[in-house]
Design an enzyme around this catalytic site. Sequence first.
Site, PDB file in Angstrom:
ATOM      1  N   ASP A  93     -51.593  39.542  14.438  1.00  0.00           N
ATOM      2  CA  ASP A  93     -50.315  39.097  13.894  1.00  0.00           C
ATOM      3  C   ASP A  93     -50.338  39.060  12.370  1.00  0.00           C
ATOM      4  O   ASP A  93     -51.418  39.085  11.737  1.00  0.00           O
ATOM      5  CB  ASP A  93     -49.994  37.700  14.463  1.00  0.00           C
ATOM      6  CG  ASP A  93     -48.506  37.483  14.663  1.00  0.00           C
ATOM      7  OD1 ASP A  93     -47.710  38.155  13.992  1.00  0.00           O
ATOM      8  OD2 ASP A  93     -48.148  36.623  15.486  1.00  0.00           O
TER       9      ASP A  93
ATOM     10  N   ASP B 157     -39.628  39.177  18.143  1.00  0.00           N
ATOM     11  CA  ASP B 157     -39.752  37.856  18.760  1.00  0.00           C
ATOM     12  C   ASP B 157     -38.522  37.538  19.590  1.00  0.00           C
ATOM     13  O   ASP B 157     -38.489  36.510  20.278  1.00  0.00           O
ATOM     14  CB  ASP B 157     -39.930  36.776  17.680  1.00  0.00           C
ATOM     15  CG  ASP B 157     -41.393  36.631  17.273  1.00  0.00           C
ATOM     16  OD1 ASP B 157     -42.252  37.258  17.912  1.00  0.00           O
ATOM     17  OD2 ASP B 157     -41.664  35.891  16.298  1.00  0.00           O
TER      18      ASP B 157
END
Length: 802
Positions: free
Chosen positions: A476, A546
């Site tokens: 990430d 997301d």
Amino acid sequence: MITVRSDGRLFILDTIKTTYAFRVMKSGHLEHLYYGRKIHLDSDDGLAEQSEFAPGNTSVYNPENGSFSMEDIRLEVSTIGKGDVREPALGLVNADGSRTSDLVFDSYSVSKGKARTDDLPVSYGDDADVLKVTLKDKENSLSLVLEYGVFEDCDVITRSCVLTNEGEGSIVIERIMSTQLDLDPGEYLFVTFNGAWAREMNRNVQRVGSVKLVNSSCGGSSSNHANPFVMLGRGAFDEDYGEVYGINLVYSGNHYTCVEKNPFGKVRLVTGINPQGFAWNLAKGESFRSPEAVMTYSASGCNTMSHGLHDFVNSHIVSGGWKDRLRPVLLNSWEASYFKISEGKLMKLARRAKKAGIELFVMDDGWFKGRNDDTSSLGDWTPDPKKLPHGIKGICDKIRKLGLEFGIWVEPEMVNEDSDLYRAHPDWAMRIPGKAHSTGRNQMLLDLTRTEVQDYIIGAMSDVFSSAGISYVKWDYNRNFTDVFSSSLSASGQGEVSHRYILGLYRVMNALTKKFPDILFEGCASGGNRFDLGILSYFPQIWASDDTDAYQRAVIQNGYSYAYPQSCYTCHVSDVPNHQTLRRTPLDTRFNVALFGNTGYECNLCDLPEDEFKEVRRQIEFIKANRSLMQFGRFWRVRSFDEELFSIISSCGSTSSGSVTCDEGKILSWTISSKDGSEAMSLIMQSLAAPNLNRDILYARGLSDDVKYRIVNRENTYDLKGFGGLVNYVAPFHVKQDGFVHRVISRFYKMPSEKESHEMYGDVMMYAGIHIKPRFASLGYNENTRYYPDFGSRIYKIEKAG
Ligand code: GLA
């Protein structure tokens, strides 16, 4: 194929369906001649522009070449200071402080085969043809090598350039574009993919005129604001019709693409590293290589363009052990547990996952020392003893014992001020010494321009990855650059930081992917904040967004599909109400949308009602049975919710039916077909339901005209409660909504979906369409009606009949 004619002065780059050509002018400059559908070229006769008098008050290069001006010639590479006043490809400060460059032809070479490099990612292929053309600026002792790669079978041409300082003094590169496309006059539309966190890849269409259009990022990454991929359409075009160029960059940092029309109607596009904040010092003897640009052209609309790009990414960008390999069905812990994880909780979820048929269990954020929220611990990559008393190995072994693979989340480029790493090495964080700094998600970037920081990350991650049987890593990256500065560089070197950071990142990714070739790496940057070909050169897949809301996800995935094959974007089925929008979409729609990418799950399987859990199990069986088609088949966009945008593009499309307004009755439809045309899967989905509007036609794609196919819908069952009080229309006694009786009926009785089954020839399915059973639209309901609430959808499997 590369053909060089006219005594080494005409260069023709052919792919199966396209031709790209340029020539050396009498002045020594490179004139771009053509990029478009494949043509027969044996000379530049009639293609080169004929000039007799330079226009108006324009400047001419020199008296011997006084018949034209640089500002109205199609160039392969444009520089500053010799009359071309359009967007330049190069912007240099010479050793004497002057800013004029003049690059003329010197030599060329042709070779076969293109290899990956260790520093900056590039496309590769044994069959690729490579043309290198060397230009020289004699007055400033510079050479520029333009390097073209020709990938014949996917209709892609790549270009990058290498600038070398052959003089005694130092020069500064303020701008170096990877490619430049100078096109003949025409009506062009510039299509970009813009957005923000959780709203990535929205298609955006602008007419090209004399005002410059810029698609760029400046926050350090390729960004969710503006993906580096752009399209340039010429005249009317849509998914299956018309001329369109697709241009991308193999780069993960700040990028810049500019399109402009000059006063004579010619259109120029340049793309490369964003010049904003960029200044690279090139000392005597040093070279600088630009990232690689990727170009393609289709004469038959966007789908064909995408197919070439998808093949290119799958075959010539993605590398390593996971190239072309079927991806496992994973469950990610994030939306089920967020930071509140523990071995016990995760094991409970994993056992449920195993029952559902999941193959890979991913422990997301929250597993390392003191990480209970996003304010601390990044940098300290050791397991939190309270949450994982037996370490990573303890939980990993248990999960593997269940028969699941184990994966882990990391964010290696970051550090929290509240961490042991920051306390030990505050100077490793990117900041300007003595000045206040800004944070993003409470964290700071590590200064990846520094070799010792890169080495630390390689070491720390190697420890984590080898501490247990880890087979998947989610990498990430959750903030943008601010306070760009490296204390390892001098004051004059600070314009190099952003690019050096990306080079450092590539070194780290290269080292770790080589060291752990069996691990499946997935890129992520708060979703799609770094979704680009640079990352895909190392990691074969990226978390697309997301936002897992099926309705918005469909739009996001539609955007990615223009440039990236579906195996590269991961798509999860999540809970409702959705955590990003609080919207409730049907479970089958969440699945159907995720199925048209690299499908996984991110929900609390333990809390799922039993009937939904059973359905999830059925879905996972379906994924496994169809994943080779779904992950590596041909992706076709047939309709999209924002079709009116497309009607701007084609200037001839009509929008949705009748007089419905807003989002009602809008349709999105995709098909994935196998490359041999033997099977396909089609999706049709609506936005908001509209009453009294009940017909849909499904158009398949990618089939063989003269082969007979059978099409059937994926059958399902639906909760009666979806009909609310309408049950009283047929019930012999009154059923109170959500009352005891209602709940009991809905528990024991599920409404079966309609059954759709037809045998038709491929051309009928594709061009006449399949007129599917009517939707429920307040006109009545029976077993031949599609139960189709807001965001309703269906998928249809198409196989050869007989
Ligand atoms: C980012 C990612 C999410 C999740 C969180 C964890 O936001 O995009 O998927 O991994 O970080 O902190």
